[in-house]
Design a protein around this motif. Structure first.
Motif, PDB file in Angstrom:
ATOM      1  N   GLU A 136      19.655  52.593  35.677  1.00 44.82           N
ATOM      2  CA  GLU A 136      19.954  53.981  35.325  1.00 44.82           C
ATOM      3  C   GLU A 136      18.831  54.944  35.713  1.00 44.82           C
ATOM      4  O   GLU A 136      19.052  56.161  35.776  1.00 44.82           O
ATOM      5  CB  GLU A 136      20.221  54.098  33.817  1.00 44.82           C
ATOM      6  N   VAL A 137      17.649  54.414  36.006  1.00 38.28           N
ATOM      7  CA  VAL A 137      16.554  55.273  36.452  1.00 38.28           C
ATOM      8  C   VAL A 137      16.933  55.974  37.754  1.00 38.28           C
ATOM      9  O   VAL A 137      16.524  57.114  38.009  1.00 38.28           O
ATOM     10  CB  VAL A 137      15.255  54.451  36.626  1.00 38.28           C
ATOM     11  N   LEU A 218      13.719  54.127  26.598  1.00 39.85           N
ATOM     12  CA  LEU A 218      12.848  54.168  27.774  1.00 39.85           C
ATOM     13  C   LEU A 218      13.238  55.315  28.701  1.00 39.85           C
ATOM     14  O   LEU A 218      12.375  56.063  29.191  1.00 39.85           O
ATOM     15  CB  LEU A 218      12.927  52.835  28.518  1.00 39.85           C
ATOM     16  N   LEU A 219      14.530  55.474  28.951  1.00 38.49           N
ATOM     17  CA  LEU A 219      15.000  56.563  29.805  1.00 38.49           C
ATOM     18  C   LEU A 219      14.668  57.920  29.198  1.00 38.49           C
ATOM     19  O   LEU A 219      14.269  58.852  29.904  1.00 38.49           O
ATOM     20  CB  LEU A 219      16.507  56.434  30.030  1.00 38.49           C
ATOM     21  N   CYS A 220      14.829  58.038  27.878  1.00 38.71           N
ATOM     22  CA  CYS A 220      14.539  59.297  27.201  1.00 38.71           C
ATOM     23  C   CYS A 220      13.063  59.665  27.324  1.00 38.71           C
ATOM     24  O   CYS A 220      12.710  60.791  27.695  1.00 38.71           O
ATOM     25  CB  CYS A 220      14.946  59.207  25.737  1.00 38.71           C
ATOM     26  N   ALA A 221      12.187  58.708  27.017  1.00 40.32           N
ATOM     27  CA  ALA A 221      10.749  58.970  27.080  1.00 40.32           C
ATOM     28  C   ALA A 221      10.311  59.292  28.501  1.00 40.32           C
ATOM     29  O   ALA A 221       9.529  60.226  28.731  1.00 40.32           O
ATOM     30  CB  ALA A 221       9.981  57.767  26.543  1.00 40.32           C
ATOM     31  N   SER A 222      10.795  58.532  29.467  1.00 38.89           N
ATOM     32  CA  SER A 222      10.422  58.758  30.861  1.00 38.89           C
ATOM     33  C   SER A 222      10.899  60.115  31.343  1.00 38.89           C
ATOM     34  O   SER A 222      10.159  60.855  32.022  1.00 38.89           O
ATOM     35  CB  SER A 222      11.009  57.652  31.754  1.00 38.89           C
ATOM     36  N   LEU A 283       7.595  47.627  26.650  1.00 40.57           N
ATOM     37  CA  LEU A 283       8.826  47.395  25.871  1.00 40.57           C
ATOM     38  C   LEU A 283       8.692  46.199  24.939  1.00 40.57           C
ATOM     39  O   LEU A 283       9.132  46.247  23.783  1.00 40.57           O
ATOM     40  CB  LEU A 283      10.018  47.184  26.817  1.00 40.57           C
ATOM     41  N   ASP A 284       8.112  45.126  25.422  1.00 41.85           N
ATOM     42  CA  ASP A 284       8.067  43.899  24.632  1.00 41.85           C
ATOM     43  C   ASP A 284       6.923  43.890  23.628  1.00 41.85           C
ATOM     44  O   ASP A 284       7.120  43.561  22.449  1.00 41.85           O
ATOM     45  CB  ASP A 284       7.932  42.684  25.567  1.00 41.85           C
ATOM     46  N   SER A 285       5.722  44.287  24.066  1.00 37.51           N
ATOM     47  CA  SER A 285       4.559  44.177  23.188  1.00 37.51           C
ATOM     48  C   SER A 285       4.392  45.370  22.250  1.00 37.51           C
ATOM     49  O   SER A 285       3.977  45.194  21.096  1.00 37.51           O
ATOM     50  CB  SER A 285       3.284  44.015  24.039  1.00 37.51           C
ATOM     51  N   ASN A 290       7.565  54.065  23.200  1.00 35.34           N
ATOM     52  CA  ASN A 290       8.625  54.905  23.773  1.00 35.34           C
ATOM     53  C   ASN A 290       9.143  55.959  22.790  1.00 35.34           C
ATOM     54  O   ASN A 290       9.232  57.152  23.148  1.00 35.34           O
ATOM     55  CB  ASN A 290       9.776  54.029  24.276  1.00 35.34           C
ATOM     56  N   PRO A 291       9.493  55.576  21.552  1.00 34.71           N
ATOM     57  CA  PRO A 291       9.928  56.617  20.604  1.00 34.71           C
ATOM     58  C   PRO A 291       8.826  57.633  20.308  1.00 34.71           C
ATOM     59  O   PRO A 291       9.111  58.819  20.107  1.00 34.71           O
ATOM     60  CB  PRO A 291      10.297  55.828  19.344  1.00 34.71           C
ATOM     61  N   LEU A 292       7.565  57.168  20.287  1.00 31.84           N
ATOM     62  CA  LEU A 292       6.457  58.074  20.000  1.00 31.84           C
ATOM     63  C   LEU A 292       6.302  59.130  21.102  1.00 31.84           C
ATOM     64  O   LEU A 292       6.038  60.308  20.818  1.00 31.84           O
ATOM     65  CB  LEU A 292       5.163  57.266  19.857  1.00 31.84           C
TER      66      LEU A 292
END
Length: 515
Positions: A136-137, A218-222, A283-285, A290-292
């Motif tokens: 989706e990027v 991830l898409l939102c933050a980016s 994403l994993d660690s 991303n929300p921040l």
């Protein structure tokens, strides 16, 4: 003492001093009857000639007086040297085709090389894990590049018009325009960047029916971070370009919008790739990152809103300027969906490097034309005013490209730049060994056909859309460019994808379309 009206002016004719009396003075205060002729008798009782001034109000409520002189000697309009006459139109309206082309050529090539660099970046990053696993990027690419174009080119068009009509001549006016417009584009970038991520999630979910909350965040933050940072950097560059253009005596309309895109595509795409890659690794660690990031940029919105509302020049756009950028984002996202579905097929991987080029060139050229037409109309009045320069009917292609007016001349110049410009850009891509496509004759023919058709359609739509918006009391600087650049993304991506499919179907294996 005589009750004659006060004489404010006199006219010398045939050796006699004649009183000049406005026609309003020929009526009594209740305006019910005319003043008696006896009121205009001289000291010896003889009649005195009166030169009457007809007083009337024009559409703007301004009183005008035209002397009707006794001798009937009237000068031609061309001989009238009254200082009340408005200033002559500024230099942009008297440009020749050569001067237009000369001013546009350098920023056009600079912007084109910027899109070539963006294409080279996209050709490389399409193989990164974040682009492979979160496809989706790809949908965000035209949407964010288009958003950058919409905001920065609209900013450039607004400031160019303001500079050309004298609204940035004093330091106070200049600072007011800068602060208000910078705050405005930060609000628009944050909100539309957030909406673009939602559109990417939806368009990515529709074909496959797959949804991941982690990928959505991830898409939102980016998207939000890219839109905010790119708009901040490019906005400051844009302001410097316009101020410098005015000091050098160059029409900002000719250089501002292309330079807005010269580094814009490259900066935006590099930011999107780097930010999405960095957030994907977390994403994993560190799932909270991303929300921040999303929360941080959204929390800054009230500050930019307050600054933009305090400025009268941007307050109206803050309330009414959302429709074009949001609709434009949706249109560009459709182009992004086409890019996603096409580039994801290994047979058409070579399309990635050419997409920013064809979209960027078309958007740059039509933005120049829209900005020029808007400035031309602003010099004749305000949006919504009846003007012979703002026809309400849909123009014919002949009037758009072959008439003698300055906007038709500039349309011809911009259209003639397409082929030589794209040849230079294609050669640059080939010499840098970008993409997966060999430049055969048949490929160049299909590519040029798509590019020419795209710009031809966009220039015609610009001629109609700017005048149509002007006649409906909408400022084209704020409303036309987002639609035009988004249509450029959609038309360019669609025609390019169609060309690649046709080349594949007719079996042009020599061009190595499918890598």
């Amino acid at each position: 003492m005589s009750s004659k009206p006060e004489q404010k002016e006199t006219h010398q004719a045939n050796g006699a001093v004649l009183p000049i009396v406005p026609v309003d003075c020929l009526t009594s205060p209740d305006r019910g009857q005319l003043v008696e002729p006896s009121d205009f008798l001289g000291p010896d009782g003889d009649g005195v000639e009166v030169v009457v001034l007809e007083s009337r109000a024009n559409a703007k409520g301004v009183r005008e007086e035209d002397a009707l002189l006794e001798n009937g000697s009237q000068s031609n309009e061309s001989d009238d040297t009254s200082t009340d006459r408005g200033p002559e139109p500024a230099s942009p309206l008297k440009e020749t085709s050569f001067s237009i082309g000369l001013q546009v050529l350098f920023p056009f090539l600079l912007a084109g090389f910027g899109t070539v660099a963006a294409g080279m970046v996209l050709d490389v990053v399409q193989h990164w894990d974040v682009f492979k696993n979160v496809t989706e990027v790809f949908i965000l690419v035209p949407a964010l590049l288009g958003l950058k174009g919409n905001l920065e080119m609209t900013l450039a068009s607004r400031l160019s018009t303001a500079a050309n009509i004298g609204q940035m001549d004093t330091p106070k006016e200049l600072w007011r325009m800068i602060t208000g417009n910078m705050a405005l584009i930060q609000v628009q970038a944050t909100v539309v960047g957030f909406l673009a991520s939602i559109a990417a999630v939806v368009f990515g979910w529709i074909p496959d029916g797959h949804f991941s909350i982690d990928h959505a965040v991830l898409l939102c933050a980016s998207s939000v971070a890219t839109a905010f940072i790119a708009s901040l950097v490019l906005g400051m560059i844009m302001i410097g370009v316009i101020i410098g253009s005015r000091k050098m005596g160059i029409n900002p309309d000719n250089v501002a919008t292309p330079i807005a895109a010269s580094l814009g595509d490259l900066i935006t795409l590099a930011l999107l790739s780097g930010i999405s890659w960095g957030l994907y690794k977390e994403l994993d660690s560190k799932a909270y990152v991303n929300p921040l990031v999303c929360a941080f940029f959204i929390a800054l919105l009230p500050i930019w809103i307050i600054v933009a509302k305090k400025n009268a020049a941007t307050r109206e756009v803050l309330y009414s300027g959302w429709e074009p950028v949001i609709i434009a984002m949706a249109i560009s996202s459709v182009g992004g969906l086409i890019l996603d579905r096409t580039v994801s097929d290994p047979n058409f991987a070579g399309m990635a490097v050419f997409t920013p080029v064809i979209n960027g060139v078309g958007g740059n050229l039509v933005a120049v034309q829209a900005s020029r037409i808007s400035t031309y109309l602003h010099m004749s009045g305000m949006p919504g005013e009846s003007s012979e320069t703002a026809p309400r009917k849909c123009p014919s292609p002949c009037s758009t490209f072959f008439s003698s007016d300055v906007n038709s001349r500039s349309a011809r110049v911009l259209f003639l730049l397409v082929v030589p410009g794209h040849l230079v850009f294609l050669y640059t891509i080939s010499s840098m060994q970008g993409g997966h496509t060999t430049l055969t004759l048949i490929f160049i023919v299909f590519y040029m056909t798509a590019a020419l058709l795209q710009v031809l359609i966009l220039l015609y739509i610009a001629d109609w859309m700017v005048h149509w918006m002007w006649g409906r009391d909408l400022d084209p600087d704020n409303f036309s460019i987002p639609y035009l650049t988004a249509l450029g993304d959609l038309i360019g991506t669609g025609l390019l994808a169609l060309s690649f499919h046709i080349l594949w179907l007719i079996g042009d294996r020599d061009s190595d379309v499918g890598d």
